[in-house]
Write a protein that holds these residues in place. Structure first.
Motif, PDB file in Angstrom:
ATOM      1  N   LEU A 123       0.839  -1.202   0.000  1.00  0.00           N
ATOM      2  CA  LEU A 123       0.000   0.000   0.000  1.00  0.00           C
ATOM      3  C   LEU A 123       0.874   1.252   0.000  1.00  0.00           C
ATOM      4  O   LEU A 123       0.623   2.214  -0.748  1.00  0.00           O
ATOM      5  N   PHE A 124       1.894   1.252   0.811  1.00  0.00           N
ATOM      6  CA  PHE A 124       2.852   2.356   0.882  1.00  0.00           C
ATOM      7  C   PHE A 124       3.510   2.577  -0.482  1.00  0.00           C
ATOM      8  O   PHE A 124       3.641   3.706  -0.964  1.00  0.00           O
ATOM      9  N   PHE A 125       3.891   1.490  -1.148  1.00  0.00           N
ATOM     10  CA  PHE A 125       4.523   1.543  -2.458  1.00  0.00           C
ATOM     11  C   PHE A 125       3.577   2.171  -3.484  1.00  0.00           C
ATOM     12  O   PHE A 125       3.981   3.020  -4.296  1.00  0.00           O
ATOM     13  N   ILE A 126       2.321   1.774  -3.452  1.00  0.00           N
ATOM     14  CA  ILE A 126       1.330   2.299  -4.401  1.00  0.00           C
ATOM     15  C   ILE A 126       1.089   3.778  -4.170  1.00  0.00           C
ATOM     16  O   ILE A 126       1.062   4.588  -5.110  1.00  0.00           O
ATOM     17  N   VAL A 127       0.890   4.159  -2.914  1.00  0.00           N
ATOM     18  CA  VAL A 127       0.627   5.565  -2.591  1.00  0.00           C
ATOM     19  C   VAL A 127       1.783   6.452  -3.041  1.00  0.00           C
ATOM     20  O   VAL A 127       1.583   7.530  -3.621  1.00  0.00           O
ATOM     21  N   ALA A 128       3.021   6.012  -2.790  1.00  0.00           N
ATOM     22  CA  ALA A 128       4.186   6.806  -3.180  1.00  0.00           C
ATOM     23  C   ALA A 128       4.218   7.033  -4.681  1.00  0.00           C
ATOM     24  O   ALA A 128       4.503   8.144  -5.153  1.00  0.00           O
ATOM     25  N   HIS A 129       3.909   6.006  -5.459  1.00  0.00           N
ATOM     26  CA  HIS A 129       3.971   6.149  -6.908  1.00  0.00           C
ATOM     27  C   HIS A 129       2.764   6.897  -7.477  1.00  0.00           C
ATOM     28  O   HIS A 129       2.910   7.679  -8.427  1.00  0.00           O
ATOM     29  N   GLN A 130       1.606   6.700  -6.893  1.00  0.00           N
ATOM     30  CA  GLN A 130       0.443   7.447  -7.370  1.00  0.00           C
ATOM     31  C   GLN A 130       0.605   8.949  -7.097  1.00  0.00           C
ATOM     32  O   GLN A 130       0.285   9.775  -7.963  1.00  0.00           O
ATOM     33  N   THR A 131       1.068   9.296  -5.914  1.00  0.00           N
ATOM     34  CA  THR A 131       1.259  10.716  -5.620  1.00  0.00           C
ATOM     35  C   THR A 131       2.360  11.306  -6.495  1.00  0.00           C
ATOM     36  O   THR A 131       2.263  12.468  -6.920  1.00  0.00           O
ATOM     37  N   SER A 132       3.387  10.528  -6.807  1.00  0.00           N
ATOM     38  CA  SER A 132       4.438  11.010  -7.702  1.00  0.00           C
ATOM     39  C   SER A 132       3.869  11.332  -9.079  1.00  0.00           C
ATOM     40  O   SER A 132       4.249  12.342  -9.704  1.00  0.00           O
ATOM     41  N   GLU A 133       2.949  10.505  -9.567  1.00  0.00           N
ATOM     42  CA  GLU A 133       2.348  10.772 -10.872  1.00  0.00           C
ATOM     43  C   GLU A 133       1.509  12.047 -10.837  1.00  0.00           C
ATOM     44  O   GLU A 133       1.471  12.810 -11.816  1.00  0.00           O
ATOM     45  N   LEU A 134       0.850  12.304  -9.722  1.00  0.00           N
ATOM     46  CA  LEU A 134       0.094  13.550  -9.597  1.00  0.00           C
ATOM     47  C   LEU A 134       1.020  14.758  -9.613  1.00  0.00           C
ATOM     48  O   LEU A 134       0.738  15.768 -10.275  1.00  0.00           O
ATOM     49  N   TRP A 135       2.129  14.663  -8.900  1.00  0.00           N
ATOM     50  CA  TRP A 135       3.084  15.775  -8.888  1.00  0.00           C
ATOM     51  C   TRP A 135       3.736  15.957 -10.255  1.00  0.00           C
ATOM     52  O   TRP A 135       4.024  17.087 -10.680  1.00  0.00           O
ATOM     53  N   LEU A 136       3.981  14.856 -10.972  1.00  0.00           N
ATOM     54  CA  LEU A 136       4.506  14.969 -12.328  1.00  0.00           C
ATOM     55  C   LEU A 136       3.527  15.715 -13.224  1.00  0.00           C
ATOM     56  O   LEU A 136       3.936  16.572 -14.025  1.00  0.00           O
ATOM     57  N   ALA A 137       2.252  15.413 -13.092  1.00  0.00           N
ATOM     58  CA  ALA A 137       1.244  16.109 -13.894  1.00  0.00           C
ATOM     59  C   ALA A 137       1.247  17.601 -13.591  1.00  0.00           C
ATOM     60  O   ALA A 137       1.121  18.435 -14.502  1.00  0.00           O
ATOM     61  N   GLN A 138       1.413  17.955 -12.319  1.00  0.00           N
ATOM     62  CA  GLN A 138       1.477  19.370 -11.950  1.00  0.00           C
ATOM     63  C   GLN A 138       2.718  20.037 -12.530  1.00  0.00           C
ATOM     64  O   GLN A 138       2.660  21.159 -13.056  1.00  0.00           O
ATOM     65  N   ALA A 139       3.861  19.360 -12.457  1.00  0.00           N
ATOM     66  CA  ALA A 139       5.097  19.922 -12.999  1.00  0.00           C
ATOM     67  C   ALA A 139       4.981  20.151 -14.499  1.00  0.00           C
ATOM     68  O   ALA A 139       5.412  21.185 -15.018  1.00  0.00           O
ATOM     69  N   LEU A 140       4.396  19.192 -15.216  1.00  0.00           N
ATOM     70  CA  LEU A 140       4.232  19.341 -16.659  1.00  0.00           C
ATOM     71  C   LEU A 140       3.330  20.526 -16.984  1.00  0.00           C
ATOM     72  O   LEU A 140       3.604  21.294 -17.916  1.00  0.00           O
ATOM     73  N   HIS A 141       2.254  20.663 -16.231  1.00  0.00           N
ATOM     74  CA  HIS A 141       1.345  21.796 -16.442  1.00  0.00           C
ATOM     75  C   HIS A 141       2.081  23.125 -16.261  1.00  0.00           C
ATOM     76  O   HIS A 141       1.954  24.040 -17.088  1.00  0.00           O
TER      77      HIS A 141
END
Length: 253
Positions: free
Chosen positions: A36-54
């Motif tokens: 669960l910890f592994f999934i949360v870390a990667h899902q939140t990273s993808e959200l932050w990547l989307a923000q950085a790209l924007h």
């Protein structure tokens, strides 16, 4: 007028239903918590990547539009976006360091269930490399827009770096912010390399790469052109073309 409540605005019911471990439930609650910890870390990273790209796209657009008649100062507008990007990349590095708290025993327990899933397949990360110019050594579109914005002002990156903060103002601040993003991106990649080596050693990656060896080959610094200009400041007016030692390192050699 009434609007959505907190949970409704953030779509929390849907969001919090997306963390679904693949490892079959059993008595090993530690392994389940680790996945669960592994999934949360990667899902939140993808959200932050989307923000950085924007924000990177918004900064590039601001620099491009800033040269048009009647437009607001594109460099000042871009600075707002890029300062946020620098902090987002720091959060991404912090997330990798947080994953160092993933016990290798628990990771080994659920890693086989990942199949061919791998961070190397992240479209958000590959898009970030394109924006920063580290994908196939292509020049960053953001950096190209910065050079054009400087040309509109009748100056160059060489002059901006030579004049410094007092003489060049906001263009110098933007150059330094690009470097902040670049170094934080580089530190993030190094932290990820160290994490992979620590957790799986020399094993191949789940996505079919060579693992740590593949990651090591992909550690590149964004904006090498800007680094080269700054390094040139140490070579001016030197006798016999000899280079003085830099006051501080500017990245990997």
């Amino acid at each position: 007028m009434t609007g959505p409540d907190y949970a409704g605005y953030l779509r929390l019911e849907r969001l919090l239903s997306l963390q679904v471990p693949l490892r079959a439930a059993d008595d090993d609650t530690a392994a389940g918590s680790a996945e669960l910890f592994f999934i949360v870390a990667h899902q939140t990273s993808e959200l932050w990547l989307a923000q950085a790209l924007h924000d990177l796209d918004a900064a590039t657009e601001a620099l491009t539009d800033g040269g048009r008649p009647g437009a607001t100062d594109g460099i000042e507008s871009a600075l707002e976006y890029l300062a946020r990007v620098a902090e987002v990349v720091r959060i991404l590095e912090d997330t990798v360091r947080l994953l160092e708290r993933l016990p290798v025993q628990q990771f080994a327990a659920f890693r086989p269930h990942l199949g061919t899933a791998s961070g190397a397949q992240s479209q958000g990360f590959h898009a970030l490399e394109v924006r920063l110019g580290t994908a196939d050594d292509d020049e960053s579109p953001l950096y190209r827009a910065f050079l054009k914005a400087l040309a509109t002002r009748g100056t160059s990156v060489e002059e901006v770096c030579a004049r410094g903060a007092a003489g060049a103002g906001s263009p110098h601040r933007l150059a330094e912010t690009l470097l902040d993003i670049g170094y934080r991106f580089w530190h993030w990649k190094l932290a990820h390399l160290a994490l992979v080596d620590r957790t799986v050693g020399g094993l191949a990656g789940t996505g079919g790469t060579t693992g740590a060896a593949y990651l090591a080959s992909r550690v590149r610094m964004p904006f090498p052109e800007l680094r080269a200009v700054r390094e040139g400041l140490h070579r001016r007016d030197e006798p016999h073309g000899r280079t003085k030692p830099a006051a501080c390192p500017h990245g990997p050699s």
